[in-house]
Design a protein around this motif. Sequence first.
Motif, PDB file in Angstrom:
ATOM      1  N   GLY B 405      -6.039  -2.458   5.341  1.00 49.51           N
ATOM      2  CA  GLY B 405      -6.080  -3.790   5.950  1.00 49.51           C
ATOM      3  C   GLY B 405      -5.338  -4.816   5.111  1.00 49.51           C
ATOM      4  N   LEU B 406      -5.599  -4.812   3.802  1.00 51.09           N
ATOM      5  CA  LEU B 406      -4.918  -5.764   2.915  1.00 51.09           C
ATOM      6  C   LEU B 406      -3.426  -5.459   2.830  1.00 51.09           C
ATOM      7  N   ALA B 407      -3.077  -4.190   2.842  1.00 55.54           N
ATOM      8  CA  ALA B 407      -1.660  -3.825   2.784  1.00 55.54           C
ATOM      9  C   ALA B 407      -0.938  -4.320   4.037  1.00 55.54           C
ATOM     10  N   ARG B 408      -1.607  -4.229   5.153  1.00 53.07           N
ATOM     11  CA  ARG B 408      -0.986  -4.711   6.397  1.00 53.07           C
ATOM     12  C   ARG B 408      -0.809  -6.228   6.384  1.00 53.07           C
ATOM     13  N   LEU B 409      -1.619  -6.883   5.566  1.00 57.80           N
ATOM     14  CA  LEU B 409      -1.466  -8.339   5.418  1.00 57.80           C
ATOM     15  C   LEU B 409      -0.445  -8.686   4.342  1.00 57.80           C
ATOM     16  N   GLY B 410       0.229  -7.667   3.788  1.00 59.66           N
ATOM     17  CA  GLY B 410       1.335  -7.955   2.880  1.00 59.66           C
ATOM     18  C   GLY B 410       1.072  -7.690   1.409  1.00 59.66           C
ATOM     19  N   MET B 411      -0.115  -7.174   1.082  1.00 59.08           N
ATOM     20  CA  MET B 411      -0.393  -6.934  -0.332  1.00 59.08           C
ATOM     21  C   MET B 411       0.457  -5.779  -0.861  1.00 59.08           C
ATOM     22  N   PRO B 412       1.165  -5.964  -1.982  1.00 59.77           N
ATOM     23  CA  PRO B 412       1.889  -4.852  -2.592  1.00 59.77           C
ATOM     24  C   PRO B 412       0.910  -3.815  -3.163  1.00 59.77           C
ATOM     25  N   LEU B 413       1.387  -2.581  -3.244  1.00 62.30           N
ATOM     26  CA  LEU B 413       0.558  -1.486  -3.750  1.00 62.30           C
ATOM     27  C   LEU B 413       1.249  -0.791  -4.907  1.00 62.30           C
ATOM     28  N   LEU B 414       0.457  -0.431  -5.912  1.00 58.55           N
ATOM     29  CA  LEU B 414       0.919   0.522  -6.916  1.00 58.55           C
ATOM     30  C   LEU B 414       0.037   1.751  -6.756  1.00 58.55           C
ATOM     31  N   GLU B 464       5.532 -10.360  -4.992  1.00 56.20           N
ATOM     32  CA  GLU B 464       5.819 -10.935  -3.674  1.00 56.20           C
ATOM     33  C   GLU B 464       5.093 -10.173  -2.578  1.00 56.20           C
ATOM     34  N   ARG B 465       4.774 -10.860  -1.516  1.00 52.90           N
ATOM     35  CA  ARG B 465       4.169 -10.196  -0.358  1.00 52.90           C
ATOM     36  C   ARG B 465       5.181  -9.223   0.231  1.00 52.90           C
ATOM     37  N   VAL B 466       4.662  -8.127   0.744  1.00 54.29           N
ATOM     38  CA  VAL B 466       5.534  -7.121   1.347  1.00 54.29           C
ATOM     39  C   VAL B 466       5.581  -7.389   2.849  1.00 54.29           C
ATOM     40  N   SER B 467       6.787  -7.330   3.385  1.00 53.61           N
ATOM     41  CA  SER B 467       6.949  -7.659   4.796  1.00 53.61           C
ATOM     42  C   SER B 467       6.101  -6.761   5.684  1.00 53.61           C
ATOM     43  N   ALA B 468       5.516  -7.397   6.689  1.00 55.53           N
ATOM     44  CA  ALA B 468       4.713  -6.637   7.650  1.00 55.53           C
ATOM     45  C   ALA B 468       5.576  -5.696   8.487  1.00 55.53           C
ATOM     46  N   THR B 469       6.895  -5.890   8.399  1.00 58.01           N
ATOM     47  CA  THR B 469       7.778  -4.981   9.141  1.00 58.01           C
ATOM     48  C   THR B 469       7.895  -3.632   8.430  1.00 58.01           C
ATOM     49  N   LYS B 470       7.269  -3.512   7.265  1.00 55.35           N
ATOM     50  CA  LYS B 470       7.278  -2.227   6.560  1.00 55.35           C
ATOM     51  C   LYS B 470       5.836  -1.726   6.485  1.00 55.35           C
TER      52      LYS B 470
END
Lengths: 474, 474
Positions: B405-414, B464-470
């Motif tokens: 859910g957070l990733a879909r809102l743009g949170m970067p992941l490691l 930076e936030r990750v685009s929701a297009t990805k």
Amino acid sequence: MRKSVLMVAGFLLASLPAAHAADKSLTFSKVDLKAANTLREQALADDTAWKLVESLTTEVGPRSAGSPGDAAAVAWAQREMKRLGFANVHSMEVTVPHWVRGEAQFSVLGPWPQSMPVLALGGSVGTGTEGLEREAVMVHDLAALGALPAGAVKDKIVFISNRMERKQDGGGYGPAVAIRAQGPSAAAALGAVGVVIRSVSTSNDRFPHTGALRYKPDVPRIPAFAVSNPDADALERQFASGKPVRLRMASTSRDLPPALSANVIGEIPGTDRASEIVILGAHLDSWDPGVGAIDDGAGVAITMGAAKAIGALGDRPRRTIRVVLFANEEFGTSGSQAYTAALQDQAAQHALGFEADFGAGPVWRLSSRVNDAQLPAVDQIFRALAPLKLARGNNEANGGADLDGLARLGMPLLSPDLDGTLYFDVHHTANDTLLKVDPAALRQSVAAFAVSAWLGAQYPGTWERVSATKPPRR
Amino acid sequence: MRKSVLMVAGFLLASLPAAHAADKSLTFSKVDLKAANTLREQALADDTAWKLVESLTTEVGPRSAGSPGDAAAVAWAQREMKRLGFANVHSMEVTVPHWVRGEAQFSVLGPWPQSMPVLALGGSVGTGTEGLEREAVMVHDLAALGALPAGAVKDKIVFISNRMERKQDGGGYGPAVAIRAQGPSAAAALGAVGVVIRSVSTSNDRFPHTGALRYKPDVPRIPAFAVSNPDADALERQFASGKPVRLRMASTSRDLPPALSANVIGEIPGTDRASEIVILGAHLDSWDPGVGAIDDGAGVAITMGAAKAIGALGDRPRRTIRVVLFANEEFGTSGSQAYTAALQDQAAQHALGFEADFGAGPVWRLSSRVNDAQLPAVDQIFRALAPLKLARGNNEANGGADLDGLARLGMPLLSPDLDGTLYFDVHHTANDTLLKVDPAALRQSVAAFAVSAWLGAQYPGTWERVSATKPPRR
């Protein structure tokens, strides 16, 4: 005087077995050795044994003494022996005890509540529907149990947590299994009302094991369960908390009236020494949680596969090859006891014994239990097995449980030893399935049994009886 | 015009990430890198994580959503976070579905009668006490099910036998798990009355697996079981006989009213960037047949162990390290959905996410899902992890179910990727016990998470936030 000289000569021969190696009359013929090579190579390329264990586990499955599967296995074995072209296929009725497992449930009530999978030990009484809830005492072996202060386990459940050691020859089983067999009555004699043991198992998977307990006649029969190694570890951690550990045991195990089963027998008939029998034994029954693939479907398949391979040779064996699939090895060796009792006056005709009851191979060693005069023959057989890469074992082979009676009556044993490294990961658990049988190891095992049984049948000398003063190690 | 030039310059920077590596303002300080080394070495010698997973599995054990173990786990997690010195320890109430497994029994009635151990799939309806006895149809996947002629499975039980592939990255799970999720409703839509699947498992041991199914709203809910791989093989052999295969299913699975559970949250507070959160997620619930050691006791231990290690450094992190132990990942990700919903307006404060929900390690690869501008930072973190011998993964990390859910809102992941080679031997089975956790692999995993979370918290640039297009791959 004359007599004395002969006796001395006899003594010298017996004490100088190496001398026999040069004795042509005790050397296998080139024809027989060539047939042994053919047999070995054919067995290594043949899937008869695999198909047998596949069929037995799929079409019969669990087959504990007295169960419907037991009867189905007897019918299966006769059908398959006939299909493979065995002669004199017949069954020998055996009365077997009929214990039923029912359901078993086990929980830690405190300090930290948790349920754990268990199996009742074979022959365990049930708890009654209300179950047992008691404080528990942990010990690590029977000596520690015996050393507890008087009254320490009275009206309690005893947890005996001894971890079995992994060894290629299965040598960790003997010390560990004493707890399963004797633990329940040992605890009951001290006033305990239930027993839980760490499974006699080398596995880190969550499979509790089962296997027969032996109640002593003079103490109360108390219920007994086994937990898997992971759960035994978890139970130890509950005890390590220092808080009282309270357990609940519930099971519906019970005895039914004895039932009828049968040994199933088939032969590859001999020729000039047909009255002498080379017996290949395995057992047809299994414990019920698994489908009895390694214990002892594999043994059934190895012995039948080896006899089939010998039967398929152009040459017929001199001695008769007899496969005996014994009833109820697991819960008291009823089948082999019945066999030995019925054929007591023919015991001496059993020239040489082989037993396959230790999994699906590979064979890693050739051991024996023969008179010294036959050791050169064992050496020759060992050399014929060289491409199978076996080690040379000693002359103190155990045989197995089913040939114990005949061995005690003096029958020599040849033992192509099956590798036991992984055997006790699976033995007597629900995980005893066909996927635990390696087809290549099974073929190699059939080859080892076939070659050694063939040469055993062709031996130009006499398989002398082994003195009763040299009992099998147990 | 001016604006255009800036846009072009920005575009060039974004498309030339290598340029950033030389940008001092985006390079980790020597102090932070030295602390990373200290952290790594200390984590490799520390048994905090081991003691946590030992304690959770022993003192709580199974903890499926809504069960008494679930509540015990929430209390355990708060107690342990406080004991480890975490700040702001609190719980966030979550309503969870409450399904209970009950008992399940499964037998082949013909051609060859045999019982097999099964687990009901999570969420399955029961059969009623009378059970279901029906002829069965076997297919190997959902496409084959869909391609059957009309009426082929009407009023029958469908057996779907697809074997999952073993892969280090767990990539075999996705294709196989669709059968578990969708198979029951797909069969019901065609008129079937029950479903049995081959477990989504790579194991040859006799452990059926469980896991959530997803009923479609518009078709009848039919009971669904899984059998282990050995039993699925045996079932296939029954079908291969060509005779009709008749099965019996019986289970008492049922839904209870929704229950209350909680996410448990604790922090290592940040300093100058304390409002930015580096979130370490794992889930507190487990399926009920095992004790949830690898799924997800290990993840709980890795995230708590990593945060504890960072908290034990002399230097406080710049960003806040937040450990979130989510409620009910297994049966619908209730906890992470509640978290994301509750903190929706703070979503952008979640600067960087880590999830540990793939066993007990070791970590074998570092993947990410960041904007290209942050790839040089990932490279620097990768170099700091070099002694742990990781591979460099791509920038298409999935994260896990709870951070989705957070990733879909743009949170970067490691993503320090946990080795999945053996994971699906144990996942969702009774065999998920502490003995499946390797202490050395667990320590290495804590080290990898601690170092990367620490450097993530110290990053001198902006995550930076990750685009929701990805979107994350699923």
